[in-house]
Design a protein around this motif. Structure first.
Motif, mmCIF file in Angstrom:
data_model
loop_
_atom_site.group_PDB
_atom_site.id
_atom_site.type_symbol
_atom_site.label_atom_id
_atom_site.label_comp_id
_atom_site.label_asym_id
_atom_site.label_seq_id
_atom_site.Cartn_x
_atom_site.Cartn_y
_atom_site.Cartn_z
ATOM 1 N N SER A 1 28.865 52.437 50.128
ATOM 2 C CA SER A 1 28.424 51.105 50.543
ATOM 3 C C SER A 1 29.638 50.199 50.670
ATOM 4 O O SER A 1 30.742 50.549 50.245
ATOM 5 N N ILE A 2 29.407 49.026 51.256
ATOM 6 C CA ILE A 2 30.464 48.038 51.433
ATOM 7 C C ILE A 2 30.085 46.771 50.670
ATOM 8 O O ILE A 2 28.977 46.242 50.828
ATOM 9 N N ARG A 3 31.001 46.311 49.833
ATOM 10 C CA ARG A 3 30.796 45.061 49.113
ATOM 11 C C ARG A 3 31.767 44.012 49.637
ATOM 12 O O ARG A 3 32.901 44.340 50.002
ATOM 13 N N GLN A 4 31.320 42.773 49.640
ATOM 14 C CA GLN A 4 32.157 41.679 50.135
ATOM 15 C C GLN A 4 32.362 40.666 49.028
ATOM 16 O O GLN A 4 31.430 40.312 48.299
ATOM 17 N N ALA A 5 33.595 40.181 48.913
ATOM 18 C CA ALA A 5 33.915 39.198 47.887
ATOM 19 C C ALA A 5 35.097 38.345 48.348
ATOM 20 O O ALA A 5 35.968 38.811 49.095
ATOM 21 N N LYS A 6 35.090 37.098 47.891
ATOM 22 C CA LYS A 6 36.205 36.208 48.220
ATOM 23 C C LYS A 6 37.479 36.625 47.482
ATOM 24 O O LYS A 6 38.579 36.444 47.987
ATOM 25 N N HIS A 7 37.294 37.152 46.275
ATOM 26 C CA HIS A 7 38.434 37.572 45.462
ATOM 27 C C HIS A 7 38.092 38.885 44.754
ATOM 28 O O HIS A 7 36.918 39.187 44.527
ATOM 29 N N VAL A 8 39.128 39.629 44.395
ATOM 30 C CA VAL A 8 38.947 40.900 43.703
ATOM 31 C C VAL A 8 39.873 40.944 42.492
ATOM 32 O O VAL A 8 41.044 40.558 42.572
ATOM 33 N N ILE A 9 39.333 41.414 41.376
ATOM 34 C CA ILE A 9 40.135 41.663 40.177
ATOM 35 C C ILE A 9 40.098 43.156 39.878
ATOM 36 O O ILE A 9 39.014 43.728 39.725
ATOM 37 N N ILE A 10 41.260 43.778 39.814
ATOM 38 C CA ILE A 10 41.338 45.187 39.437
ATOM 39 C C ILE A 10 41.649 45.255 37.947
ATOM 40 O O ILE A 10 42.715 44.823 37.499
ATOM 41 N N ALA A 11 40.700 45.782 37.184
ATOM 42 C CA ALA A 11 40.847 45.867 35.728
ATOM 43 C C ALA A 11 40.569 47.289 35.255
ATOM 44 O O ALA A 11 39.907 47.502 34.241
ATOM 45 N N THR A 12 41.079 48.249 36.009
ATOM 46 C CA THR A 12 40.850 49.647 35.666
ATOM 47 C C THR A 12 41.762 50.078 34.524
ATOM 48 O O THR A 12 42.846 49.531 34.329
ATOM 49 N N GLY A 13 41.321 51.071 33.757
ATOM 50 C CA GLY A 13 42.085 51.550 32.620
ATOM 51 C C GLY A 13 42.971 52.722 32.977
ATOM 52 O O GLY A 13 43.437 52.844 34.109
ATOM 53 N N TYR A 14 43.147 53.624 32.021
ATOM 54 C CA TYR A 14 44.083 54.715 32.249
ATOM 55 C C TYR A 14 43.645 56.045 31.657
ATOM 56 O O TYR A 14 44.314 57.062 31.836
ATOM 57 N N PHE A 15 42.523 56.111 30.952
ATOM 58 C CA PHE A 15 42.158 57.324 30.244
ATOM 59 C C PHE A 15 41.764 58.476 31.165
ATOM 60 O O PHE A 15 41.607 59.604 30.704
ATOM 61 N N ASP A 16 41.583 58.213 32.441
ATOM 62 C CA ASP A 16 41.246 59.299 33.366
ATOM 63 C C ASP A 16 42.480 60.075 33.815
ATOM 64 O O ASP A 16 42.362 61.098 34.492
ATOM 65 N N HIS A 17 43.671 59.586 33.436
ATOM 66 C CA HIS A 17 44.899 60.159 33.990
ATOM 67 C C HIS A 17 45.910 60.463 32.885
ATOM 68 O O HIS A 17 46.817 59.676 32.622
#
Length: 325
Positions: free
Chosen positions: A118-134
């Motif tokens: 799907s496609i989401r639309q936003a005025k701003h984006v915050i990337i707050a991803t972690g690291y335990f998958d890598h």
């Protein structure tokens, strides 16, 4: 269109959503797993180094009977905080791409479990991803064997087994202590001259005692260079090689954030391609309207940012958004 789309439902992502709501901004969190998945991946019986107060978000008290919370208490706390603020969270939805639009907004392509995009639309984006998958892979022969894992959950599967731990951090020492309790034969291999100076002070004396008694075989200034089904090969800095019988290997060598989503979104990284460039006063990257929060803002050493500090990033971001609205 949302005011803010937050990618990552860890403590720092939750904190960012709370701070945005306080500024009157509409927000939603998406995460390819569930709420605070990184904490879920912690060892089952892990106790935090930090006090409960240092892990609080949204000014909600983290009340426990001990000074230092355990993993299960943190999971319950963050679930309750999310419910208290009625945060809009879409779990099991992964962000694939972030595209800046001509009007300055963002389109985020996502994929849910089952492959629905799907496609989401936003005025701003915050990337707050972690690291335990890598996890940080060592890159040695045998690291891909079934007997090797980069995650330690609990000691029971290793009861009575010859188990090697690669690493010398808090997680490695905690694992060694738990393994001893279930009767495992424990060998620790660490490239440093001594284990980390940041070992929990209430654990360090017990660990040192077990090493002195020979219950934990500690190989310092050494590294594992090969893993087979029945043994590990350890090479010291002096060039001495040892072959040690072995059933399981816990390669607790740390983790690192995945920078692919950042880089593909146009965010500039530093010279070693490990740390995004951003304004520390606002957490905004070189892409206007695109922010980072939590451990994704760290460099090669993911321990530069903890929950204690990353939880504050959301307030900086929300204040900057409010000042520009």
């Amino acid at each position: 269109m949302l005011d803010v789309l937050i990618i990552g439902a860890g403590p720092c992502g939750l904190s960012a959503a709370i701070e945005c709501s306080r500024q009157g901004l509409s927000s939603e969190i998406i995460d390819k797993h569930n709420v605070v998945h990184s904490i879920y991946l912690y060892p089952t019986h892990m106790q935090f180094f930090s006090t409960a107060e240092m892990l609080e978000i949204g000014d909600i008290p983290f009340t426990i009977s001990n000074d230092k919370p355990f993993r299960h208490e943190a999971l319950a706390y963050y679930r309750k905080v999310a419910q208290h603020f009625n945060l809009k969270i879409s779990p099991y939805e992964e962000a694939l791409t972030i595209t800046k639009q001509p009007d300055g907004s963002f389109q985020v392509k996502t994929q849910r479990r089952g492959g629905v995009e799907s496609i989401r639309q936003a005025k701003h984006v915050i990337i707050a991803t972690g690291y335990f998958d890598h996890p940080n892979y060592i890159g040695i022969p045998g690291e891909d064997l079934e007997k090797v894992t980069h995650y330690f959950r609990e000691a029971h599967p290793y009861a009575g087994m010859k188990t090697a731990i690669i690493g010398g951090s808090n997680s490695a020492v905690d694992a060694a202590m738990e393994l001893i309790r279930v009767g495992a034969e424990v060998t620790m291999v660490y490239r440093g001259e001594e284990v980390s100076q940041n070992i929990k002070p209430w654990v360090r004396p017990l660990f040192d005692s077990l090493v002195q008694k020979g219950q934990i075989q500690l190989h310092l200034n050494s590294r594992v260079v090969q893993i087979t089904e029945t043994a590990i090969t350890v090479l010291s800095n002096q060039g001495q090689e040892s072959i040690i019988e072995n059933d399981f290997v816990l390669a607790l060598t740390g983790f690192r954030p995945d920078r692919k989503l950042l880089a593909s979104s146009g965010v500039e990284l530093n010279e070693d391609m490990e740390k995004p460039l951003f304004d520390p006063d606002t957490m905004e990257t070189n892409v206007p309207g695109l922010y980072v929060a939590g451990v994704i803002a760290s460099g090669r050493n993911a321990n530069e940012v903890f929950i204690e500090t990353g939880r504050l990033h959301g307030r900086l971001i929300a204040q900057h958004l409010a000042s520009n609205s």
